[in-house]
Design a protein around this motif. Structure first.
Motif, PDB file in Angstrom:
ATOM      1  N   THR A  26     102.658  42.282 -22.330  1.00  0.00           N
ATOM      2  CA  THR A  26     104.021  42.816 -22.473  1.00  0.00           C
ATOM      3  C   THR A  26     103.983  44.220 -23.082  1.00  0.00           C
ATOM      4  O   THR A  26     103.154  44.517 -23.951  1.00  0.00           O
ATOM      5  CB  THR A  26     104.872  41.916 -23.391  1.00  0.00           C
ATOM      6  N   TRP A  27     104.890  45.077 -22.633  1.00  0.00           N
ATOM      7  CA  TRP A  27     105.096  46.356 -23.310  1.00  0.00           C
ATOM      8  C   TRP A  27     105.834  46.064 -24.608  1.00  0.00           C
ATOM      9  O   TRP A  27     106.866  45.379 -24.601  1.00  0.00           O
ATOM     10  CB  TRP A  27     105.952  47.301 -22.462  1.00  0.00           C
ATOM     11  N   HIS A  28     105.314  46.568 -25.705  1.00  0.00           N
ATOM     12  CA  HIS A  28     106.007  46.286 -26.970  1.00  0.00           C
ATOM     13  C   HIS A  28     105.886  47.458 -27.927  1.00  0.00           C
ATOM     14  O   HIS A  28     104.937  48.244 -27.868  1.00  0.00           O
ATOM     15  CB  HIS A  28     105.470  45.008 -27.621  1.00  0.00           C
ATOM     16  N   GLU A  29     106.890  47.568 -28.782  1.00  0.00           N
ATOM     17  CA  GLU A  29     106.892  48.609 -29.802  1.00  0.00           C
ATOM     18  C   GLU A  29     107.707  48.108 -30.989  1.00  0.00           C
ATOM     19  O   GLU A  29     108.592  47.269 -30.850  1.00  0.00           O
ATOM     20  CB  GLU A  29     107.474  49.907 -29.255  1.00  0.00           C
ATOM     21  N   SER A  71     104.628  53.912 -31.060  1.00  0.00           N
ATOM     22  CA  SER A  71     104.703  54.057 -29.606  1.00  0.00           C
ATOM     23  C   SER A  71     104.504  52.711 -28.919  1.00  0.00           C
ATOM     24  O   SER A  71     103.867  51.805 -29.446  1.00  0.00           O
ATOM     25  CB  SER A  71     103.651  55.059 -29.126  1.00  0.00           C
ATOM     26  N   ALA A  72     105.074  52.623 -27.709  1.00  0.00           N
ATOM     27  CA  ALA A  72     104.986  51.377 -26.940  1.00  0.00           C
ATOM     28  C   ALA A  72     103.612  51.257 -26.296  1.00  0.00           C
ATOM     29  O   ALA A  72     103.033  52.246 -25.840  1.00  0.00           O
ATOM     30  CB  ALA A  72     106.072  51.354 -25.869  1.00  0.00           C
ATOM     31  N   THR A  81      95.985  42.904 -23.513  1.00  0.00           N
ATOM     32  CA  THR A  81      95.766  41.521 -23.074  1.00  0.00           C
ATOM     33  C   THR A  81      95.617  40.581 -24.267  1.00  0.00           C
ATOM     34  O   THR A  81      95.550  39.369 -24.085  1.00  0.00           O
ATOM     35  CB  THR A  81      94.527  41.405 -22.161  1.00  0.00           C
ATOM     36  N   HIS A  82      95.532  41.159 -25.470  1.00  0.00           N
ATOM     37  CA  HIS A  82      95.550  40.315 -26.660  1.00  0.00           C
ATOM     38  C   HIS A  82      96.986  39.846 -26.906  1.00  0.00           C
ATOM     39  O   HIS A  82      97.923  40.616 -26.755  1.00  0.00           O
ATOM     40  CB  HIS A  82      95.054  41.116 -27.871  1.00  0.00           C
ATOM     41  N   SER A  83      97.152  38.603 -27.274  1.00  0.00           N
ATOM     42  CA  SER A  83      98.464  38.077 -27.635  1.00  0.00           C
ATOM     43  C   SER A  83      98.690  38.312 -29.111  1.00  0.00           C
ATOM     44  O   SER A  83      97.756  38.210 -29.915  1.00  0.00           O
ATOM     45  CB  SER A  83      98.542  36.584 -27.327  1.00  0.00           C
ATOM     46  N   ALA A  91      96.814  49.521 -22.967  1.00  0.00           N
ATOM     47  CA  ALA A  91      97.475  50.640 -22.273  1.00  0.00           C
ATOM     48  C   ALA A  91      98.572  51.207 -23.152  1.00  0.00           C
ATOM     49  O   ALA A  91      99.276  50.463 -23.837  1.00  0.00           O
ATOM     50  CB  ALA A  91      98.071  50.167 -20.949  1.00  0.00           C
ATOM     51  N   VAL A  92      98.704  52.527 -23.142  1.00  0.00           N
ATOM     52  CA  VAL A  92      99.809  53.196 -23.832  1.00  0.00           C
ATOM     53  C   VAL A  92     100.912  53.428 -22.811  1.00  0.00           C
ATOM     54  O   VAL A  92     100.647  53.847 -21.671  1.00  0.00           O
ATOM     55  CB  VAL A  92      99.330  54.529 -24.452  1.00  0.00           C
TER      56      VAL A  92
END
Ligand code: FE2
Ligand code: FE2
Length: 374
Positions: free
Chosen positions: A159-162, A118-119, A123-125, A192-193
């Motif tokens: 960034t939103w990522h999946e 899931s996307a 705040t962690h890179s 955040a989810v």
């Protein structure tokens, strides 16, 4: 302090705290403790060391040891339940913060063909370095990137990522690298989810490579203002070719051989504010001289085999092994082959060190610049 001794850190050196305990002083220290306070001179030498003393120890994580255990997790947990199916690297000196070295986290993640996680955003890179398999992809803020072995991809702060693997692909394993321990130490971690659990692909596939991947070429129109690289994916082939070409033009560094930093193409800076990365090549038979640097370093062997000596400990490595160099640890690298080059991928917190004015390096001059392994 639990014991009745308060002078265990005293040093017999002018300019350093050197107060010996006495019954009168101990009574004073105990009075201060009642008010959540203490006398600085009892701890000054501990909290202000002469030089960094890393709690991390040199470790090599061998892929041959870990791979089967990473694959076992496929049958044990689903990506839906685990969030991410990851075996993380746990430095014996940093278990309290789940770090692989210093303030850096790392793990090995596995996904089967057809799976997708899931996307989410944090705040962690983060970064990924692909170890094996075909059909892996990552979507970052609507930019979908196709990934092959030894490709390096960013999922920056916010960034939103999946991640997923195409149904036509194969089981994929990659190394994750994050600044989780650092951001948590700064007490700035948010997670955040995605409200829809997945995000749409809103740009042409691999558009960041097409836009920013040209050598020393920038698009006329960009409008990019984010504090991280707009090039999210750094492919292996052009990186390896660049190393070979650079090797024709330089003798390289006595400490690192032929080393190229992955950079933000807009400004030549690090790929993300908290994490830097590089790929270096040790030529056949090359054995570098020893030096030490502030910052924590996590290496993955992208190609070849050899060994590194870290604070006197010899770490033998081969392809896909991972090893760490703690801050201020003396280290040198050696290619074990007389005919093939060896390549080391590295990510580190050097951008943090530089931004805060804490970066230092020092060559070792004893013994011809080489360590004698313990
Ligand atoms: Fe993530
Ligand atoms: Fe180094």
């Amino acid at each position: 302090m639990g014991s009745d001794r308060y002078d265990e850190f005293k040093e017999d050196t002018e300019g350093r705290a050197r107060v010996a305990d006495s019954p009168e002083l101990i009574a004073y220290y105990k009075d201060l403790e009642r008010f959540e306070a203490g006398a600085l001179w009892t701890v000054a030498n501990k909290i202000e060391p002469w030089a960094p003393r890393s709690a991390s120890v040199p470790v090599v994580w061998r892929y041959a040891d870990l791979r089967s255990h990473v694959l076992r997790s496929v049958d044990l947990v689903s990506p839906e339940d685990a969030g991410r199916r990851v075996v993380y690297l746990n430095n014996p000196g940093r278990r309290d913060v789940a770090a692989a070295v210093g303030w850096l986290y790392s793990g090995l993640q596995v996904m089967k063909a057809g799976e997708r996680a899931s996307a989410h955003a944090h705040t962690h890179s983060a970064l990924r370095f692909i170890m094996e398999g075909e059909g892996a992809y990552t979507i970052v803020d609507g930019h979908k990137m196709t990934l092959g072995a030894r490709d390096f991809v960013l999922t920056p702060n916010g960034t939103w990522h999946e991640h997923g693997v195409e149904a036509s692909g194969s089981t994929c394993i990659w190394q994750d690298g994050l600044d989780i321990p650092l951001v948590n130490a700064l007490e700035a971690g948010f997670y955040a989810v995605h409200p829809d659990l997945h995000q749409p692909v809103t740009h042409p596939v691999d558009d960041t490579t097409h836009t920013w991947g040209g050598p020393a070429l920038q698009p006329q129109i960009s409008g990019w203002t984010k504090p991280y690289s707009p090039l999210f994916k750094y492919e292996w082939e052009p990186t390896y070719e660049a190393l070979q070409r650079y090797a024709r033009a330089t003798d390289g560094s006595p400490y690192d051989g032929i080393l190229l930093n992955y950079v933000n193409p807009l400004n030549g800076g690090p790929v993300m504010p908290t994490i830097g990365a590089s790929m270096q090549m040790l030529r056949p038979g090359e054995h570098t001289k020893a030096h030490r640097q502030t910052g924590s370093y996590l290496y993955q062997v992208a190609k070849g085999s050899g060994f590194s000596i870290v604070d006197g400990k010899r770490l033998d490595w081969t392809e896909r092994d991972i090893f760490c160099v703690p801050s201020w640890a003396v280290h040198e690298h050696a290619n074990g082959s007389a005919t093939e080059d060896a390549c080391l991928f590295c990510f580190n917190d050097v951008p943090v060190m530089r931004a805060l004015g804490l970066y230092r390096e020092e060559a070792v001059t004893d013994n011809g610049g080489r360590q004698i392994p313990a």
